[in-house]
Design a protein around this motif. Structure first.
Motif, PDB file in Angstrom:
ATOM      1  N   VAL A   2      -8.119  24.775  27.184  1.00 39.05           N
ATOM      2  CA  VAL A   2      -6.986  24.072  27.798  1.00 39.05           C
ATOM      3  C   VAL A   2      -7.260  23.823  29.277  1.00 39.05           C
ATOM      4  N   TRP A   3      -7.868  24.815  29.945  1.00 43.05           N
ATOM      5  CA  TRP A   3      -8.189  24.661  31.370  1.00 43.05           C
ATOM      6  C   TRP A   3      -9.173  23.520  31.592  1.00 43.05           C
ATOM      7  N   VAL A   4     -10.153  23.383  30.695  1.00 43.64           N
ATOM      8  CA  VAL A   4     -11.130  22.301  30.814  1.00 43.64           C
ATOM      9  C   VAL A   4     -10.435  20.948  30.675  1.00 43.64           C
ATOM     10  N   LYS A   5      -9.523  20.846  29.692  1.00 40.97           N
ATOM     11  CA  LYS A   5      -8.783  19.597  29.501  1.00 40.97           C
ATOM     12  C   LYS A   5      -7.911  19.288  30.717  1.00 40.97           C
ATOM     13  N   ARG A   6      -7.258  20.329  31.233  1.00 41.39           N
ATOM     14  CA  ARG A   6      -6.430  20.127  32.421  1.00 41.39           C
ATOM     15  C   ARG A   6      -7.286  19.708  33.612  1.00 41.39           C
ATOM     16  N   ILE A  32      -6.553  16.377  35.625  1.00 36.53           N
ATOM     17  CA  ILE A  32      -6.230  16.467  37.051  1.00 36.53           C
ATOM     18  C   ILE A  32      -7.243  15.685  37.878  1.00 36.53           C
ATOM     19  N   SER A  33      -8.525  15.771  37.502  1.00 40.45           N
ATOM     20  CA  SER A  33      -9.563  15.029  38.230  1.00 40.45           C
ATOM     21  C   SER A  33      -9.336  13.528  38.121  1.00 40.45           C
ATOM     22  N   THR A  34      -8.933  13.074  36.942  1.00 45.55           N
ATOM     23  CA  THR A  34      -8.638  11.650  36.750  1.00 45.55           C
ATOM     24  C   THR A  34      -7.476  11.219  37.638  1.00 45.55           C
ATOM     25  N   SER A  59      -5.209  23.096  46.473  1.00 48.31           N
ATOM     26  CA  SER A  59      -3.861  22.644  46.108  1.00 48.31           C
ATOM     27  C   SER A  59      -3.871  21.803  44.848  1.00 48.31           C
ATOM     28  N   VAL A  60      -4.969  21.094  44.601  1.00 43.89           N
ATOM     29  CA  VAL A  60      -5.076  20.252  43.409  1.00 43.89           C
ATOM     30  C   VAL A  60      -5.453  21.072  42.187  1.00 43.89           C
ATOM     31  N   TYR A  61      -6.547  21.819  42.293  1.00 48.36           N
ATOM     32  CA  TYR A  61      -7.091  22.471  41.101  1.00 48.36           C
ATOM     33  C   TYR A  61      -6.437  23.813  40.768  1.00 48.36           C
ATOM     34  N   SER A  62      -5.605  24.342  41.655  1.00 50.86           N
ATOM     35  CA  SER A  62      -4.818  25.522  41.286  1.00 50.86           C
ATOM     36  C   SER A  62      -3.831  25.174  40.184  1.00 50.86           C
ATOM     37  N   MET A  63      -3.517  23.878  40.041  1.00 50.85           N
ATOM     38  CA  MET A  63      -2.580  23.433  39.013  1.00 50.85           C
ATOM     39  C   MET A  63      -3.201  23.444  37.615  1.00 50.85           C
ATOM     40  N   ILE A  64      -4.465  23.814  37.511  1.00 50.80           N
ATOM     41  CA  ILE A  64      -5.082  24.014  36.192  1.00 50.80           C
ATOM     42  C   ILE A  64      -4.346  25.103  35.419  1.00 50.80           C
ATOM     43  N   LEU A  65      -3.787  26.061  36.152  1.00 49.63           N
ATOM     44  CA  LEU A  65      -3.078  27.175  35.512  1.00 49.63           C
ATOM     45  C   LEU A  65      -1.642  26.811  35.131  1.00 49.63           C
ATOM     46  N   SER A  66      -1.215  25.611  35.509  1.00 51.82           N
ATOM     47  CA  SER A  66       0.141  25.170  35.181  1.00 51.82           C
ATOM     48  C   SER A  66       0.117  24.235  33.981  1.00 51.82           C
ATOM     49  N   PRO A  67       1.103  24.332  33.077  1.00 54.07           N
ATOM     50  CA  PRO A  67       1.125  23.451  31.904  1.00 54.07           C
ATOM     51  C   PRO A  67       1.427  21.996  32.239  1.00 54.07           C
ATOM     52  N   TYR A  68       1.937  21.709  33.437  1.00 54.87           N
ATOM     53  CA  TYR A  68       2.197  20.321  33.821  1.00 54.87           C
ATOM     54  C   TYR A  68       2.085  20.184  35.335  1.00 54.87           C
ATOM     55  N   PHE A  69       1.811  18.952  35.770  1.00 50.18           N
ATOM     56  CA  PHE A  69       1.581  18.654  37.188  1.00 50.18           C
ATOM     57  C   PHE A  69       2.485  17.477  37.546  1.00 50.18           C
TER      58      PHE A  69
END
Length: 453
Positions: free
Chosen positions: A263-267, A271-273, A316-326
């Motif tokens: 899931v983290w890889v998908k996020r 997020i990168s996109t 600030s951007v990639y810490s949101m990998i741990l969140s289910p939504y951004f």
């Protein structure tokens, strides 16, 4: 200093003041046209676990409400306390104070970005404002909407305020007196807790930025400064108080939890996109200014602030990998940090005084950007004015219904029109009248039920 140099400085100061005043006036006009929306109705009342909700009228009730909020909703107690304070008063009070906050935010961006040498402040202020205007994905929800602004404008404002002493220490070759350190250390710990307790992704960035600044200060002075360490400890404490809140866990699990490695890889990919979608132009400009600075043989130490805030932006951007939504509104913090990074790099390449050819080019570019901004502002103001008119019409319809003795009424859903509008394109009411936000609107206006037409 010669007379001509004094005239230049005074003229530059006057231009900067007029520019900042113009920004404040434009933002104030937008604030005035932004209506209360969704969460504003909920936060006007207590967050009750068992007892009935009631309208908040004093600070003591806010404390009780935030204790309950901490248990059942999320851990952002600092920013939501601000929201409930503002909601005790007429919105005109918030309009003025929030305009001041946005203006101060622009000032903080310029202060943190400026190099140690001379700076063309007018260009820096203008660039900071236009960067936030054009590249904040959800400008209205992040800076204008009352509850949203308290979370995403005021949160980062508190963080940048906290970082001011560290930023100043990076510029100063001298340390502080022992008596000053003794007084400052506990105060900086408390302010560190508050700054770390603001918003998940920007608080993560704060920890990274603080640590990098402390390392830089330590290397520069060849010793630790106690007050910086107490502040950093406060950052961590505030961050933990936020993310370990019982309500935070409940909300996280309800939306899918932290997720697995897959899931983290998908996020990460998603997020990168989005990162390149929202910040691609800013990143290209950053690269251009960095290359120019390197060609001009700037020293590695000149890139210190650029590098620190760039790493903070990544956090600030990639810490949101741990969140289910951004959410889109959450991108405002990263936009602000990247703007500081960009302006810092720009400051390394632009002189205080431009040559004639450079001045002409800048004037032409400014005129083009000014025209684009004017058209965009006109459209944005029109969009939120349409929404404001719909909200005013709804309030009038509710008051008329109440005068007729009705407590259950049907209302048209209000739809948002642009990224400057806090109302969403799907509308603000649900078909099920027993669900939020229908119940929040009913409670706010003293109705038993609000149904969607």
């Amino acid at each position: 200093m010669s007379r001509s140099e004094k005239i230049k400085r005074v003229s530059a100061f006057i231009i900067t003041v007029l520019l900042v005043a113009s920004i404040a006036a434009l933002v104030y006009a937008m604030n005035k046209q932004t209506a209360l929306c969704r969460d504003d109705y909920s936060y006007s009342y207590t967050f009750a676990v068992k007892e009935n909700k009631f309208r908040i009228t004093n600070f003591g009730q806010i404390i009780d409400s935030q204790i309950n909020h901490y248990k059942v909703m999320n851990g952002r107690a600092v920013t939501h306390t601000l929201a409930q304070i503002f909601l005790m008063f007429d919105k005109s009070v918030f309009d003025l104070i929030n305009t001041a906050a946005f203006t101060i935010l622009i000032c903080f961006i310029v202060y943190h970005a400026k190099p140690t040498g001379k700076t063309n402040y007018s260009l820096m202020f203008l660039s900071a404002f236009l960067s936030l205007w054009f590249f904040t994905p959800s400008f209205g929800k992040s800076y204008l909407w009352l509850t949203g602004a308290c979370n995403y404008l005021w949160g980062i404002l508190i963080i940048l305020l906290y970082l001011l002493p560290l930023r100043r220490a990076l510029n100063s070759p001298y340390g502080m007196k022992t008596t000053t350190i003794i007084v400052l250390s506990p105060l900086y710990f408390v302010s560190g807790v508050i700054a770390g307790w603001t918003n998940e992704n920007t608080s993560a960035a704060l920890i990274v930025i603080s640590l990098l600044m402390i390392i830089a200060i330590t290397i520069k002075r060849k010793r630790f400064s106690a007050w910086t360490l107490t502040g950093f400890a406060g950052n961590i404490c505030g961050f933990l108080l936020m993310i370990l809140a019982p309500g935070q866990s409940v909300r996280l699990e309800a939306n899918g939890g932290f997720g697995s490695f897959d899931v983290w890889v998908k996020r990460f990919l998603l997020i990168s996109t989005d990162m390149f979608k929202y910040h691609g132009i800013l990143l290209i400009l950053l690269c251009i200014f960095a290359v120019i600075a390197i060609i001009r043989k700037k020293k590695p130490k000149d890139f210190l602030i650029t590098g620190i805030f760039f790493v903070g932006w990544l956090a600030s951007v990639y810490s949101m990998i741990l969140s289910p939504y951004f959410p889109l509104r959450t991108w405002s913090g990263p936009t602000i940090l990247l703007t500081i990074t960009l302006l810092s790099a720009m400051g390394l390449t632009l002189p205080e005084d431009f040559g004639r050819k450079t001045s002409v080019i800048i004037c032409i570019m400014s005129a083009c950007l000014g025209y684009i901004f004017a058209e965009d502002y006109k459209q944005a103001y029109n969009d939120i004015s349409i929404t404001k008119a719909a909200v005013d019409a709804r309030v009038e319809a509710i008051n008329n219904a109440k005068r007729d003795g009705l407590s259950e009424i049907e209302l048209d859903s209000i739809y948002g029109h642009s990224r400057f509008d806090p109302y969403v394109s799907l509308g603000d009411l649900n078909n099920d009248s027993s669900t939020w936000p229908n119940t929040a609107i009913a409670m706010y206006f003293g109705l038993d039920e609000v149904r969607k037409k």
